[in-house]
Design an enzyme around this catalytic site. Structure first.
Site, short mmCIF file in Angstrom:
data_model
loop_
_atom_site.label_atom_id
_atom_site.label_comp_id
_atom_site.label_asym_id
_atom_site.label_seq_id
_atom_site.Cartn_x
_atom_site.Cartn_y
_atom_site.Cartn_z
N ASP A 189 -9.99 1.27 -6.09
CA ASP A 189 -10.25 2.58 -5.47
C ASP A 189 -9.37 3.67 -6.07
O ASP A 189 -9.83 4.77 -6.36
CB ASP A 189 -10.02 2.50 -3.96
N MET A 241 -6.44 -17.59 5.23
CA MET A 241 -7.35 -16.44 5.19
C MET A 241 -6.59 -15.13 5.11
O MET A 241 -7.02 -14.20 4.43
CB MET A 241 -8.28 -16.45 6.41
#
Length: 156
Positions: A125, A110
């Site tokens: 972004d 993860m």
């Protein structure tokens, strides 16, 4: 004793890993961000107004590794011994690769996946002022080692 992700009431719980053996564990994950030729060239030239895109994305990916348990509810806080983020330029965008390592009782899959996801979002972004139609794709675990379940290698 078999591990379960549910308590006696049928609600989700964090698995008890206190009796698991500590081993060296690694995970590698990738993601791809599709960008235009113009955006790719500006990233390579370092002319994106927000700064060095890949340097910032690398730091963001490493920070994501260290903070995975704060955003993925059932992840354990684990001691990370190494985290690296690499980038490969391709014709249609940038491939992001994370390699994470730990000596512990649970894996780092993860953390590796979170790293490439956050690095890709950071690239988006930083470049969104010049291109809104970037696409993040192909996020997946490439490999993992260690632990009770053994090794894994992605098969295309």
């Amino acid at each position: 004793m078999e591990f379960t992700h549910f308590n006696e009431q049928g609600l989700s719980k964090m698995v008890d890993v206190s009796d698991k053996e500590s081993t060296t564990r690694t995970a590698c994950a990738t993601a791809f961000i599709e960008v235009s030729d113009t955006t790719l060239e500006k990233i390579k030239e370092g002319t994106i107004k927000k700064g060095n895109v890949l340097a910032v994305a690398q730091v963001a990916g490493i920070m994501a590794v260290k903070n995975t348990s704060t955003t993925i509810p059932m992840c354990h806080q684990i001691p990370i011994t190494s985290a690296d983020i690499n980038f490969e330029y391709h014709d249609k965008g940038i491939k992001i690769i994370s390699i994470v390592k730990s000596n512990g009782v649970t894996g780092v899959e993860m953390e590796a996946l979170n790293a490439v996801s956050v690095a890709a979002l950071t690239i988006y972004d930083m470049c969104k002022a010049i291109q809104k139609d970037m696409r993040i794709t192909d996020i997946h675990l490439v490999s993992k080692t260690g632990g009770k379940s053994g090794d894994f290698l992605w098969q295309d």
